[in-house]
Design a protein around this motif. Structure first.
Motif, PDB file in Angstrom:
ATOM      1  N   LEU A 174       1.171  -1.103   0.474  1.00 15.58           N
ATOM      2  CA  LEU A 174       0.072  -0.164  -0.044  1.00 15.58           C
ATOM      3  C   LEU A 174       0.857   1.346  -0.168  1.00 15.58           C
ATOM      4  O   LEU A 174       1.935   1.014   0.274  1.00 15.58           O
ATOM      5  CB  LEU A 174      -1.152   0.053   1.545  1.00 15.58           C
ATOM      6  CG  LEU A 174      -2.218  -1.043   1.785  1.00 15.58           C
ATOM      7  CD1 LEU A 174      -2.094  -0.717   3.126  1.00 15.58           C
ATOM      8  CD2 LEU A 174      -2.529  -1.266   0.757  1.00 15.58           C
TER       9      LEU A 174
ATOM     10  N   LEU B 299      -7.557   8.589   6.036  1.00 16.42           N
ATOM     11  CA  LEU B 299      -8.498   7.364   5.683  1.00 16.42           C
ATOM     12  C   LEU B 299      -9.300   8.606   4.323  1.00 16.42           C
ATOM     13  O   LEU B 299      -8.630   8.527   3.299  1.00 16.42           O
ATOM     14  CB  LEU B 299      -8.934   6.388   6.284  1.00 16.42           C
ATOM     15  CG  LEU B 299      -9.849   5.663   5.049  1.00 16.42           C
ATOM     16  CD1 LEU B 299      -8.240   5.803   4.204  1.00 16.42           C
ATOM     17  CD2 LEU B 299     -10.681   4.882   4.763  1.00 16.42           C
TER      18      LEU B 299
ATOM     19  N   ARG C 259      -6.887   9.323   0.863  1.00 13.26           N
ATOM     20  CA  ARG C 259      -8.018   8.398  -0.759  1.00 13.26           C
ATOM     21  C   ARG C 259      -7.811   9.102  -1.359  1.00 13.26           C
ATOM     22  O   ARG C 259      -7.670   8.907  -2.337  1.00 13.26           O
ATOM     23  CB  ARG C 259      -8.432   7.171   0.244  1.00 13.26           C
ATOM     24  CG  ARG C 259      -9.002   6.298  -0.721  1.00 13.26           C
ATOM     25  CD  ARG C 259     -10.419   5.890  -0.598  1.00 13.26           C
ATOM     26  NE  ARG C 259     -11.174   6.842  -0.216  1.00 13.26           N
ATOM     27  CZ  ARG C 259     -12.398   6.529   0.407  1.00 13.26           C
ATOM     28  NH1 ARG C 259     -12.606   5.550   0.620  1.00 13.26           N
ATOM     29  NH2 ARG C 259     -14.131   7.010   0.644  1.00 13.26           N
TER      30      ARG C 259
ATOM     31  N   ASN D 175      -3.123   4.723  -1.813  1.00  9.16           N
ATOM     32  CA  ASN D 175      -3.962   3.578  -1.701  1.00  9.16           C
ATOM     33  C   ASN D 175      -3.561   3.485   0.054  1.00  9.16           C
ATOM     34  O   ASN D 175      -2.738   3.139   0.376  1.00  9.16           O
ATOM     35  CB  ASN D 175      -2.950   2.060  -2.961  1.00  9.16           C
ATOM     36  CG  ASN D 175      -3.250   1.497  -2.724  1.00  9.16           C
ATOM     37  OD1 ASN D 175      -4.496   0.686  -2.145  1.00  9.16           O
ATOM     38  ND2 ASN D 175      -2.935  -0.436  -2.860  1.00  9.16           N
ATOM     39  N   THR D 176      -4.991   3.501   0.992  1.00  3.94           N
ATOM     40  CA  THR D 176      -4.542   3.597   2.151  1.00  3.94           C
ATOM     41  C   THR D 176      -5.759   2.197   2.448  1.00  3.94           C
ATOM     42  O   THR D 176      -6.639   2.623   2.088  1.00  3.94           O
ATOM     43  CB  THR D 176      -5.152   5.045   2.509  1.00  3.94           C
ATOM     44  OG1 THR D 176      -4.098   5.854   1.722  1.00  3.94           O
ATOM     45  CG2 THR D 176      -4.613   5.248   4.160  1.00  3.94           C
ATOM     46  N   ARG D 177      -5.556   1.674   3.620  1.00  4.91           N
ATOM     47  CA  ARG D 177      -5.844   1.047   4.470  1.00  4.91           C
ATOM     48  C   ARG D 177      -6.143   1.009   5.567  1.00  4.91           C
ATOM     49  O   ARG D 177      -4.750   1.029   6.458  1.00  4.91           O
ATOM     50  CB  ARG D 177      -5.213  -0.401   3.917  1.00  4.91           C
ATOM     51  CG  ARG D 177      -6.737  -1.647   4.196  1.00  4.91           C
ATOM     52  CD  ARG D 177      -6.571  -2.736   3.394  1.00  4.91           C
ATOM     53  NE  ARG D 177      -7.528  -3.290   3.871  1.00  4.91           N
ATOM     54  CZ  ARG D 177      -8.497  -3.486   3.434  1.00  4.91           C
ATOM     55  NH1 ARG D 177      -9.294  -2.619   2.252  1.00  4.91           N
ATOM     56  NH2 ARG D 177      -9.162  -4.360   2.991  1.00  4.91           N
TER      57      ARG D 177
ATOM     58  N   ARG E  99     -15.253   0.895   2.149  1.00  4.08           N
ATOM     59  CA  ARG E  99     -14.417  -0.457   1.381  1.00  4.08           C
ATOM     60  C   ARG E  99     -12.677   0.387   1.762  1.00  4.08           C
ATOM     61  O   ARG E  99     -12.338  -0.758   1.895  1.00  4.08           O
ATOM     62  CB  ARG E  99     -15.079  -0.318   0.304  1.00  4.08           C
ATOM     63  CG  ARG E  99     -14.264   1.296  -0.534  1.00  4.08           C
ATOM     64  CD  ARG E  99     -14.743   1.588  -1.697  1.00  4.08           C
ATOM     65  NE  ARG E  99     -15.186   3.174  -2.091  1.00  4.08           N
ATOM     66  CZ  ARG E  99     -13.691   4.248  -2.088  1.00  4.08           C
ATOM     67  NH1 ARG E  99     -12.441   3.002  -2.801  1.00  4.08           N
ATOM     68  NH2 ARG E  99     -14.122   5.253  -2.566  1.00  4.08           N
ATOM     69  N   ASN E 100     -12.117   1.104   2.794  1.00  4.23           N
ATOM     70  CA  ASN E 100     -10.944   0.760   3.177  1.00  4.23           C
ATOM     71  C   ASN E 100     -10.264   0.459   4.213  1.00  4.23           C
ATOM     72  O   ASN E 100      -9.393   1.246   5.138  1.00  4.23           O
ATOM     73  CB  ASN E 100     -10.465   2.115   2.999  1.00  4.23           C
ATOM     74  CG  ASN E 100     -10.513   2.281   1.100  1.00  4.23           C
ATOM     75  OD1 ASN E 100     -11.359   3.154   0.928  1.00  4.23           O
ATOM     76  ND2 ASN E 100      -9.546   1.572   0.278  1.00  4.23           N
TER      77      ASN E 100
ATOM     78  N   GLN F  75     -10.914  -2.488   6.982  1.00  6.25           N
ATOM     79  CA  GLN F  75     -10.475  -3.688   8.101  1.00  6.25           C
ATOM     80  C   GLN F  75     -10.708  -3.920   9.191  1.00  6.25           C
ATOM     81  O   GLN F  75      -9.685  -3.012  10.136  1.00  6.25           O
ATOM     82  CB  GLN F  75      -9.386  -4.087   7.541  1.00  6.25           C
ATOM     83  CG  GLN F  75      -8.919  -5.384   7.768  1.00  6.25           C
ATOM     84  CD  GLN F  75      -8.234  -5.998   7.136  1.00  6.25           C
ATOM     85  OE1 GLN F  75      -7.436  -6.239   5.716  1.00  6.25           O
ATOM     86  NE2 GLN F  75      -7.159  -7.448   7.707  1.00  6.25           N
TER      87      GLN F  75
END
Ligand code: N01
Length: 540
Positions: free
Chosen positions: A12, A27, A31, A37-39, A107-108, A110
């Motif tokens: 990422l 985030l 993003r 590209n971040t989680r 969606r990003n 978890q």
């Protein structure tokens, strides 16, 4: 390769840890505005951070709702309706869930994923994290949004395992709630949490015993519903509210007092206190006089006023004396805001045990044993606070350059540059970290400032093709010195508080947040950025 996992590495741009106010906004910025590209990884099974975990009875925010929220979206400000000045935890949690949905953040994110280690690889300038499930993720940037009060402190009292009843910590409250009906409940701790929970538990339980180690000052919240007219007025005035909040010492949109408590006669001063006590909330501390937190004599006048209020509220004079704080200045411990706390001691089903006089020696199978007596209980509630500001970060195995661990680095207390970065830990940022105003302020205001500063910094790095940023040791030690100097000018040193780490046995006693106020702090952060990130080493 610093991380070991049998799962394939996920690559990422940025990793954010924690889905509270800070992590979700971080985030969104990374993003949606930087295209990174971040989680975001979160241990809980829902978003909300502190408002996800702290579901104890009576939990509500102590800052007024209409500025204890995000300011970044005008549309969000206009569409969200707060029910009252100080809404309860479920409402704040729904707000944060709404934010997650409205900005399509899930969606990003978890969930149910605890990060166990984070190691920096100097060869690639990347962080490698491992999760409890054994996943291996790497990214150029690591941003901690783990919160300041997220590691529960359950005191190590002999015999807890033998207790036949149920026990809970307020910061890890069961989602299904706890039924106190017909129960003998013991509540340990009289900080902000214990003070919020007491009246609510007392109204439900058969009997509530409060185990008080340190008597605490508290000011009534004076919660009211936000009527349609009030909502309209607030929503029509948001530009001014945020301008004032961001310029205010503690991130509150009211003008701090500039008068000294010592320039007035006792009668005049008490009339001022009385007026502001009727308004309630944090305004009592910041809106009455300017020297309460810096001058002991001024502080005594506020403390005496609040002591008189306890005497006037609690009908049993001996009990009132037990509830009156005499060992620390008002405000030196984080000042609680209450709804009928002292009034609750007039109930027949509530009793107070002074555990400073007769300490808790053991938890037995029946309840709590003190040096004087045994108290039989069905439920014990620990409102005993947190390993604040450092506990959660230190629970992750974080290793920076040359294998330096954060635990080694912070052995003598947390060291940061601006509360944003730690020398030796490149490309890692901390939102509301030690050394920043954080817990001394209205958190969302401080959080937004940090998130925006961090994303602007990353954006600038990308524009200049810079790969790595690291606070210099010199900038860090100058900042730590400055944070200490400012704290020494205040009365914060005069209490055994979690601000100083004094609530955790063995923790280094050092004042952790920055007490200079948001305007001075913000100015410093802006100057640093304007001077090409002065105090940071940037490399291509
Ligand atoms: O925790 P605390 P908290 N035996 O550490 C006592 C925020 N917050 O959860 O003072 C007996 O303040 C301890 O006694 P002492 C807010 O920032 C925000 O109440 O150390 N007692 C103290 O009375 C707040 O400051 C909101 O002598 C023991 C209590 O437990 C922070 O969270 C609402 C003990 C702990 O008080 C933490 O507050 C609520 C022992 N072994 C909280 N160990 C909002 O509105 C500890 N105690 C957003």
């Amino acid at each position: 390769m610093p991380a070991q996992s049998d799962k394939p590495e996920i690559k990422l741009d940025a990793i954010v840890i924690g889905a509270g106010f800070s992590g979700m906004y971080m985030l969104k910025r990374l993003r949606d505005e930087l295209g990174l590209n971040t989680r975001l990884y979160e241990a809980g099974d829902g978003v909300g951070g502190t408002w996800y975990w702290n579901r104890y009875p009576g939990a509500r925010c102590d800052s007024e709702s209409f500025y204890y929220c995000y300011s970044f979206s005008e549309a969000l400000l206009q569409e969200w309706e707060w029910s009252s000045k100080y809404p309860e935890q479920p409402e704040i949690l729904s707000y944060l869930n709404h934010v997650a949905d409205r900005f399509d953040l899930r969606r990003n994110i978890q969930l149910e994923t605890r990060v166990t280690s984070a190691k920096f690889d100097e060869a690639t300038n990347r962080w490698h994290i491992l999760t409890e499930q054994g996943e291996h993720i790497s990214a150029q940037f690591l941003i901690s949004a783990v919160g300041c009060l997220s590691t529960a402190n359950v005191p190590d009292i002999k015999g807890l395992d033998s207790f036949k009843g149920d026990w809970y910590h307020t910061g890890k409250w069961p989602h299904e709630g706890v039924d106190f009906t017909g129960k003998r409940v013991g509540l340990i701790g009289t900080g902000s949490t214990g003070i919020q929970a007491t009246p609510v538990i007392a109204a439900e339980a058969d009997h509530l015993t409060i185990f008080q180690r340190t008597a605490n000052f508290s000011v009534p919240a004076r919660n009211v519903s936000l009527t349609d007219d009030l909502q309209r007025e607030i929503k029509g005035n948001y530009d001014e509210i945020w301008r004032a909040a961001k310029a205010g010492h503690g991130g509150f949109p009211y003008i701090p007092s500039d008068r000294s408590a010592l320039d007035y006669s006792e009668e005049e001063r008490n009339a001022i206190y009385e007026d502001i006590w009727k308004v309630g909330g944090f305004k009592f501390l910041w809106g009455s006089f300017s020297d309460i937190m810096v001058n002991e004599k001024a502080n005594d006048t506020a403390a005496d006023f609040l002591r008189a209020k306890i005497r006037a509220t609690v009908k049993d004079p001996q009990l009132a004396e037990k509830l009156i704080p005499n060992d620390h200045p008002y405000g030196a411990k984080r000042p609680p805001i209450d709804t009928n706390y002292f009034e609750t001691f007039n109930r027949d089903n509530v009793s107070l045990v002074d555990v400073k006089k007769a300490p808790i020696t053991e938890i037995t199978e029946k309840g709590v044993l003190t040096a004087d007596d045994e108290y039989e209980l069905d439920i014990i509630v620990f409102a005993t606070g947190f390993d604040a500001m450092t506990g959660t970060l230190l629970s992750i195995d974080i290793q920076g350059r040359n294998g330096l661990t954060l635990a080694e680095k912070w052995q003598e207390g947390p060291k940061t540059y601006l509360g944003l970065q730690i020398s030796g830990f490149p490309n890692m940022f901390t939102i509301s970290g030690p050394g920043s105003p954080s817990v001394l302020s209205n958190m969302p205001v401080s959080i937004e400032q940090h998130v925006e500063w961090i994303s602007d910094c990353i954006e600038s790095m990308r524009e200049k093709s810079q790969n790595s940023i690291e606070a210099t040791l010199q900038a860090e030690s100058d900042w730590v010195e400055h944070v200490n100097e400012i704290a020494q000018m205040t009365l914060f040193w005069k209490a055994n508080s979690w601000y100083l780490g004094a609530n955790i046995p063995g923790k280094t006693r050092i004042f952790m947040p920055y007490a200079g106020g948001i305007p001075m702090y913000r100015q410093r952060c802006d100057e640093v950025a304007e001077k090409d990130y002065e105090g940071f080493l940037l490399s291509a």
